[in-house]
Design a protein around this motif. Sequence first.
Motif, PDB file in Angstrom:
ATOM      1  N   PHE A  82       0.827  -1.201   0.000  1.00 15.89           N
ATOM      2  CA  PHE A  82       0.000   0.000   0.000  1.00 15.89           C
ATOM      3  C   PHE A  82       0.866   1.257   0.000  1.00 15.89           C
ATOM      4  CE2 PHE A  82      -2.708  -3.312   1.417  1.00 15.89           C
ATOM      5  CZ  PHE A  82      -3.983  -2.967   1.013  1.00 15.89           C
ATOM      6  N   ASN A  84       0.704   3.899   1.830  1.00 17.98           N
ATOM      7  CA  ASN A  84       1.161   4.296   3.166  1.00 17.98           C
ATOM      8  C   ASN A  84       1.644   3.070   3.957  1.00 17.98           C
ATOM      9  OD1 ASN A  84      -1.154   2.977   3.699  1.00 17.98           O
ATOM     10  ND2 ASN A  84      -2.208   4.681   4.678  1.00 17.98           N
ATOM     11  N   ALA A  86       0.521   0.597   5.309  1.00 19.29           N
ATOM     12  CA  ALA A  86      -0.525  -0.120   6.058  1.00 19.29           C
ATOM     13  C   ALA A  86       0.043  -1.259   6.894  1.00 19.29           C
ATOM     14  CB  ALA A  86      -1.607  -0.642   5.103  1.00 19.29           C
ATOM     15  N   LEU A  87       1.165  -1.000   7.549  1.00 16.88           N
ATOM     16  CA  LEU A  87       1.679  -1.998   8.497  1.00 16.88           C
ATOM     17  C   LEU A  87       0.805  -1.959   9.738  1.00 16.88           C
ATOM     18  CD1 LEU A  87       5.493  -1.262   8.180  1.00 16.88           C
ATOM     19  CD2 LEU A  87       4.184  -3.105   7.116  1.00 16.88           C
ATOM     20  N   TYR A  88       0.625  -3.114  10.373  1.00 21.15           N
ATOM     21  CA  TYR A  88      -0.200  -3.138  11.577  1.00 21.15           C
ATOM     22  C   TYR A  88       0.588  -2.518  12.726  1.00 21.15           C
ATOM     23  CZ  TYR A  88      -2.371  -6.536   8.511  1.00 21.15           C
ATOM     24  OH  TYR A  88      -2.928  -7.144   7.419  1.00 21.15           O
ATOM     25  N   PRO A  89       0.146  -1.357  13.216  1.00 21.13           N
ATOM     26  CA  PRO A  89       0.987  -0.581  14.141  1.00 21.13           C
ATOM     27  C   PRO A  89       1.202  -1.265  15.489  1.00 21.13           C
ATOM     28  CG  PRO A  89      -1.143   0.483  13.850  1.00 21.13           C
ATOM     29  CD  PRO A  89      -1.108  -0.679  12.898  1.00 21.13           C
ATOM     30  N   HIS A  90       0.280  -2.136  15.878  1.00 24.10           N
ATOM     31  CA  HIS A  90       0.388  -2.743  17.197  1.00 24.10           C
ATOM     32  C   HIS A  90       1.147  -4.053  17.158  1.00 24.10           C
ATOM     33  CE1 HIS A  90      -3.309  -3.800  15.119  1.00 24.10           C
ATOM     34  NE2 HIS A  90      -3.150  -5.009  15.614  1.00 24.10           N
ATOM     35  N   MET A  91       1.656  -4.437  15.984  1.00 23.72           N
ATOM     36  CA  MET A  91       2.385  -5.697  15.889  1.00 23.72           C
ATOM     37  C   MET A  91       3.854  -5.407  15.575  1.00 23.72           C
ATOM     38  SD  MET A  91      -0.092  -8.083  13.582  1.00 23.72           S
ATOM     39  CE  MET A  91      -1.869  -8.015  13.686  1.00 23.72           C
ATOM     40  N   TYR A  99       1.614 -12.403   9.752  1.00 23.07           N
ATOM     41  CA  TYR A  99       0.153 -12.324   9.709  1.00 23.07           C
ATOM     42  C   TYR A  99      -0.474 -13.027   8.493  1.00 23.07           C
ATOM     43  CZ  TYR A  99      -4.481 -10.506  10.633  1.00 23.07           C
ATOM     44  OH  TYR A  99      -5.820 -10.399  10.894  1.00 23.07           O
ATOM     45  N   ARG A 131       8.622  -2.226  16.338  1.00 25.28           N
ATOM     46  CA  ARG A 131       7.276  -1.923  15.845  1.00 25.28           C
ATOM     47  C   ARG A 131       7.371  -0.912  14.717  1.00 25.28           C
ATOM     48  NH1 ARG A 131       3.709  -4.405  19.356  1.00 25.28           N
ATOM     49  NH2 ARG A 131       4.933  -5.069  21.134  1.00 25.28           N
ATOM     50  N   ARG A 133       6.356   1.979  14.059  1.00 25.63           N
ATOM     51  CA  ARG A 133       6.666   3.391  14.246  1.00 25.63           C
ATOM     52  C   ARG A 133       8.093   3.614  14.741  1.00 25.63           C
ATOM     53  NH1 ARG A 133       3.149   5.430  19.288  1.00 25.63           N
ATOM     54  NH2 ARG A 133       3.950   4.056  20.905  1.00 25.63           N
ATOM     55  N   ARG A 147       6.002  -8.274   3.744  1.00 24.44           N
ATOM     56  CA  ARG A 147       4.708  -8.867   4.076  1.00 24.44           C
ATOM     57  C   ARG A 147       3.992  -9.339   2.801  1.00 24.44           C
ATOM     58  NH1 ARG A 147       0.416  -5.183   7.091  1.00 24.44           N
ATOM     59  NH2 ARG A 147       0.376  -4.291   5.017  1.00 24.44           N
TER      60      ARG A 147
END
Lengths: 363, 296
Positions: A82, A84, A86-91, A99, A131, A133, A147
């Motif tokens: 994507f 931006n 679209a990485l899962y921020p909480h993982m 995933y 993570r 961020r 991914r």
Amino acid sequence: MSSVHLKQLRMAFPDGTVGLHGLSLDIADGEFLTFLGPSGSGKTTTLRMIAGLEHPSAGEIWFGTRRVDLLSPADRNVAMVFQNYALYPHMTVRRNLEYPLRKRGVPRGDRASRIAEVTALLKIDGLLDRRPRQLSGGQQQRVALGRAMVRPSEVFLLDEPLSNLDAELRAHMRAELIQLHRSLGRTMIYVTHDQMEAMTMSTRIAVLSQGRLQQLATPHEVYHAPANKFVATFVGSPAMNMLVGRLELAGDVLRFVSEHLTVALPDCRRAELHGAPAQVAAGIRPEDLRLTPGEGDGRVTVVERAGHEAVVWLTLGRQRLVARAAAGTPAEAGTAVAVSVDGGRLHLFAEEGGQRLIGACPA
Amino acid sequence: MLSPQRRDQLTGLALLAPTVLLFAGLIFYPMAQSLFLSLHKVSTLTQRTQYVGLANFQALFADPAFLTTFFNTIVWTVGAVLLQLVLGVAGALVLNGRLVGRSLARGLLLFPYLLPTAVAVLVWRWLFNDLYGLINHVLMSVGLIAAPIAWLSQSPNAMITVILVGSWKFFPFVIIAVLARLQSIPESLYEAAQVDGASRWAQFWDITLPQLASVLSVVILLRGIWDFKEFDLIYLMTGGGPGISTQTLPILVYREAFQLLNFGRGAAVAVTMFGFMLLFFAVHIWATRHHETEGR
């Protein structure tokens, strides 16, 4: 891996605007195809329809011999990067990469080995416990690529993946993506508004404008034989010069005549005269415009010296032109300059409709 | 002539003063007064106070009724907060979806929160009445129950009913908070998850819920504090009864201090409440901080 076939794809939005007017094209297995166009041209919509995130109002999408346009994104088996990321921020990075494998029931041991493979290839094996961020833009970009790569998919979709990176990193990632495509051999479909990315990476480019396919060709063809005025001016930087005029025969010589510039065309282009409209547009790439400083009726307005070359902006009567010149060109703002063009390098289009006139000169 | 720095300092102090005074008068003084009272025996007749050390607390902890009340408070708080969370998250998900008449639904769902507690309780007491209540009537006519249920005059029904009404009254707060957060979760995360093969259910567990974690933690903190010291809803609903089966700590404070005129013991209950809340929420905040620094 598979080929992709779009058949009469149409997208009408609920508010009545049409995003795509019946797009048909075939993408070969293992190809790197780029959808290039300005914003609103329908390129992202097309990609999202291939992914299954958007549903076409009409038309079909096939992966090889399998029709997929009624399937959910999960059932199509596509991978997507994507804009931006679209990485899962909480993982963590590891969980992000894991995933898609977990959701498809890949056993734990295989997951670990797939992740190890991908992270080694992308050189992100040191980041597994961070993570998103805590990563730089370039690192996030790699994780997003990882991914998408981590499981085998039929098609690899990339939606302006480099647009959030700074210029230096972008050039670097371009080279890496080319390499990646070569080593993975997967079908890649890439969306960008950046012609540089399209030119350097693609095996073929599909130029879109206002929901219509303008040209589907190799980067070389798109640049050297643009199908119409839109492609001609959209691809290339600085953009191609366009002069309006007419074709006429003077004695035995075919000439393009415009208000301030007359260009004799080589004999082999005689065919273009037949059926040529009264008004034609002549496109001249900035590098094909020859300048002779010090004389003539052109007037230099600005000289941009970029080190290895200079870009010279000038006016010829009311016509604005741009030319590429050697770095040491003596042209200076405000001085006179003569302009000439090799007739063989002229691109001729119908002024009305913008279609390319087909000549018979060897390319 | 004052130096510029000195003048800035004085201006700063002057600007702070009103807040400091208000805080001291309205928050610090009552707190200090409670603490003071909890260590004294107060005669309301003579206005004389006598220092008794921790006697009030000792008497309190020895009283089985206090322990029951404490337990009730925990049951009420945990039950009401949990139910509010479930209702609030579910409601927010519905409102966040593409729903016909969404703005009307939003307005209606906020209604319980805007209604004065006394009015809401009056209506609900009528609905839950075991003789002429609408709820028993409806349940009986559709055949779900054979005989009327004593919603409010039997234990544990009374506690369950109070939790139901309390959750109905306060869950819109959870909706507002959760909805705001839901709207800020990037759509592309869901798209990425779809491409990765996640079902709707998996998207909720793997994306929505983790993304809501921080707001839910604040909601639990706030609703926990507010429900722990909720007085009017429970008091008006059941008066703490039947027996003391729905009596919570705030009701006990009120009874001891204003009905039995035992200010020392009332204050001791209040101070105990304060201490417990302080402890619990310190742990909660520590846990969320800890979770956030490593969890995001």
